[in-house]
Design a protein around this motif. Structure first.
Motif, mmCIF file in Angstrom:
data_model
loop_
_atom_site.group_PDB
_atom_site.id
_atom_site.type_symbol
_atom_site.label_atom_id
_atom_site.label_comp_id
_atom_site.label_asym_id
_atom_site.label_seq_id
_atom_site.Cartn_x
_atom_site.Cartn_y
_atom_site.Cartn_z
ATOM 1 N N VAL A 7 6.797 -10.242 17.962
ATOM 2 C CA VAL A 7 7.721 -11.377 18.070
ATOM 3 C C VAL A 7 8.573 -11.554 16.820
ATOM 4 N N ASP A 8 8.240 -10.870 15.742
ATOM 5 C CA ASP A 8 9.030 -10.986 14.504
ATOM 6 C C ASP A 8 10.210 -10.016 14.551
ATOM 7 N N MET A 9 11.107 -10.256 15.478
ATOM 8 C CA MET A 9 12.214 -9.328 15.707
ATOM 9 C C MET A 9 13.301 -9.415 14.640
ATOM 10 N N ASP A 10 13.177 -10.403 13.732
ATOM 11 C CA ASP A 10 14.163 -10.503 12.657
ATOM 12 C C ASP A 10 13.985 -9.407 11.619
ATOM 13 N N ILE A 11 12.826 -8.762 11.589
ATOM 14 C CA ILE A 11 12.607 -7.648 10.657
ATOM 15 C C ILE A 11 13.148 -6.388 11.312
ATOM 16 N N THR A 12 14.287 -5.934 10.851
ATOM 17 C CA THR A 12 14.969 -4.814 11.504
ATOM 18 C C THR A 12 14.859 -3.497 10.740
ATOM 19 N N ASP A 13 14.277 -3.508 9.544
ATOM 20 C CA ASP A 13 14.207 -2.290 8.731
ATOM 21 C C ASP A 13 12.772 -1.896 8.414
ATOM 22 N N ALA A 14 11.849 -2.230 9.327
ATOM 23 C CA ALA A 14 10.439 -1.892 9.097
ATOM 24 C C ALA A 14 9.796 -1.419 10.388
ATOM 25 N N VAL A 15 10.437 -0.441 11.021
ATOM 26 C CA VAL A 15 9.882 0.142 12.237
ATOM 27 C C VAL A 15 8.559 0.820 11.890
ATOM 28 N N PRO A 16 7.475 0.517 12.598
ATOM 29 C CA PRO A 16 6.170 1.092 12.250
ATOM 30 C C PRO A 16 6.201 2.623 12.218
ATOM 31 N N ILE A 17 5.510 3.173 11.237
ATOM 32 C CA ILE A 17 5.446 4.625 11.078
ATOM 33 C C ILE A 17 4.096 4.983 10.461
ATOM 34 N N SER A 18 3.584 6.128 10.829
ATOM 35 C CA SER A 18 2.293 6.576 10.305
ATOM 36 C C SER A 18 2.453 7.081 8.874
ATOM 37 N N THR A 19 1.661 6.512 7.980
ATOM 38 C CA THR A 19 1.734 6.860 6.562
ATOM 39 C C THR A 19 0.326 7.021 6.005
ATOM 40 N N THR A 20 0.105 8.062 5.236
ATOM 41 C CA THR A 20 -1.194 8.301 4.608
ATOM 42 C C THR A 20 -1.043 8.215 3.095
ATOM 43 N N GLU A 21 -1.862 7.394 2.473
ATOM 44 C CA GLU A 21 -1.810 7.222 1.028
ATOM 45 C C GLU A 21 -3.079 7.739 0.370
ATOM 46 N N SER A 22 -2.923 8.552 -0.666
ATOM 47 C CA SER A 22 -4.076 8.939 -1.477
ATOM 48 C C SER A 22 -4.608 7.715 -2.203
ATOM 49 N N ALA A 23 -5.858 7.778 -2.622
ATOM 50 C CA ALA A 23 -6.483 6.643 -3.301
ATOM 51 C C ALA A 23 -5.758 6.313 -4.598
ATOM 52 N N PHE A 24 -5.718 5.039 -4.937
ATOM 53 C CA PHE A 24 -5.124 4.574 -6.189
ATOM 54 C C PHE A 24 -5.734 3.225 -6.541
ATOM 55 N N TYR A 25 -5.563 2.829 -7.791
ATOM 56 C CA TYR A 25 -5.961 1.503 -8.245
ATOM 57 C C TYR A 25 -4.711 0.664 -8.457
ATOM 58 N N MET A 26 -4.777 -0.602 -8.025
ATOM 59 C CA MET A 26 -3.675 -1.524 -8.279
ATOM 60 C C MET A 26 -4.169 -2.671 -9.138
ATOM 61 N N GLU A 27 -3.310 -3.116 -10.048
ATOM 62 C CA GLU A 27 -3.646 -4.235 -10.909
ATOM 63 C C GLU A 27 -3.918 -5.487 -10.074
ATOM 64 N N VAL A 28 -5.014 -6.185 -10.377
ATOM 65 C CA VAL A 28 -5.420 -7.351 -9.602
ATOM 66 C C VAL A 28 -4.349 -8.427 -9.625
ATOM 67 N N ASN A 29 -3.749 -8.650 -10.776
ATOM 68 C CA ASN A 29 -2.740 -9.701 -10.937
ATOM 69 C C ASN A 29 -1.373 -9.117 -11.278
ATOM 70 N N GLU A 30 -0.347 -9.913 -11.031
ATOM 71 C CA GLU A 30 0.973 -9.575 -11.550
ATOM 72 C C GLU A 30 0.909 -9.560 -13.071
ATOM 73 N N VAL A 31 1.722 -8.730 -13.695
ATOM 74 C CA VAL A 31 1.741 -8.649 -15.156
ATOM 75 C C VAL A 31 2.142 -10.004 -15.730
ATOM 76 N N SER A 32 1.297 -10.539 -16.595
ATOM 77 C CA SER A 32 1.557 -11.848 -17.189
ATOM 78 C C SER A 32 2.464 -11.713 -18.411
ATOM 79 N N LEU A 33 3.002 -12.844 -18.848
ATOM 80 C CA LEU A 33 3.824 -12.822 -20.056
ATOM 81 C C LEU A 33 3.003 -12.338 -21.248
#
Length: 270
Positions: A7-33
């Protein structure tokens, strides 16, 4: 990857696609000042780096750094890597011998040491994988609805999936006027334990913007472009921008009081 809510038809540039990502770590928080300043000071006084922006945050050092452009974030990642004895990721030549430390350089995929143990910006695919927190096909990191108890954004209950309340989140008024950010980690994390994947500040990603995802395994986005990807929405945006499939973009030299970033590391470097 992409918009799984029919129902979220306003999103026009995110057509679902199969993507595989290798493992990675992401920072828990946004970088603080505070984090930004520690690395920035080392980089400019010791490391031989130059930046266009000094980074800002009028509300306190535990809030996300803001007003940094994509180029600054790339150089900051390299500086943080060097300061901690890690191998930098970004270079200005295909041989990867000249570390990116100065100027506005549109680093190419060939100039990125993707296997290095240093810090870097997430690719768009990595960002979306992380934002979803293990959920599939949901609007937000924690489900199909959102409220200001879960994220810092501008409420608008007329959207239906926003449980509000309306207007700016009250947490953003704490600490005086100016930007309406909240301290990093102020809200419950998603299924991966990551905070503020929706709201607070937009987050820079590596990729150039294109109207369709690349898909496949470990995509790095288009080879060229005009705008770099921003994800996650901010304190100044309504819930439309906070959806996991929502995408935004800006020229890499753009900075603003609603834009920040977070970093990732290779899976061998927690």
């Amino acid at each position: 990857m992409g918009n799984g809510v029919a129902v979220d038809m306003d999103i026009t540039d995110a057509v679902p696609i199969s993507t595989t990502e290798s493992a990675f770590y992401m920072e828990v928080n946004e970088v603080s000042l505070s984090q930004w300043q520690t690395v920035y000071n080392w980089a400019t006084l010791v490391g031989g780096y130059t930046f266009t922006h000094v980074g800002a945050q009028p509300k306190g050092t535990n809030h996300p750094v803001e007003s940094v452009d994509w180029y600054d974030c790339m150089k900051w990642c390299n500086a943080r890597s060097e300061r901690e004895g890690k191998t930098p990721v970004y270079y200005t030549d295909d041989a990867q011998t000249t570390i990116y430390r100065a100027g506005n350089v549109n680093v190419t995929n060939a100039q990125v040491n993707w296997s290095a143990n240093g810090y870097r910006l997430p690719t768009e695919a990595e960002w979306e994988k992380a934002a979803r927190g293990g959920l599939s096909g949901k609007r937000f990191p924690l489900g199909d609805t959102i409220s200001q108890k879960l994220a810092n954004y501008y409420g608008n209950i007329s959207l239906g999936y926003d449980l509000g309340p309306n207007f700016f989140n009250a947490i953003g008024s704490i600490g005086g006027t100016g930007t309406a950010t909240s301290p990093v980690g102020s809200f419950t994390g998603n299924g991966y334990g990551l905070n503020d994947m929706a709201g607070n500040v937009w987050e820079w990603c590596w990729d150039w913007y294109a109207t369709q995802y690349a898909g496949g395994t470990d995509p790095h986005g288009p080879a060229t472009g005009s705008n770099r990807i921003l994800r996650g929405g901010s304190w100044n945006d309504n819930a439309v921008s906070l959806r996991c499939a929502s995408r935004s973009k800006a020229t890499p030299d753009y900075s603003g009081i609603h834009i920040g970033f977070r970093t990732v590391l290779a899976s061998s470097q927690p």
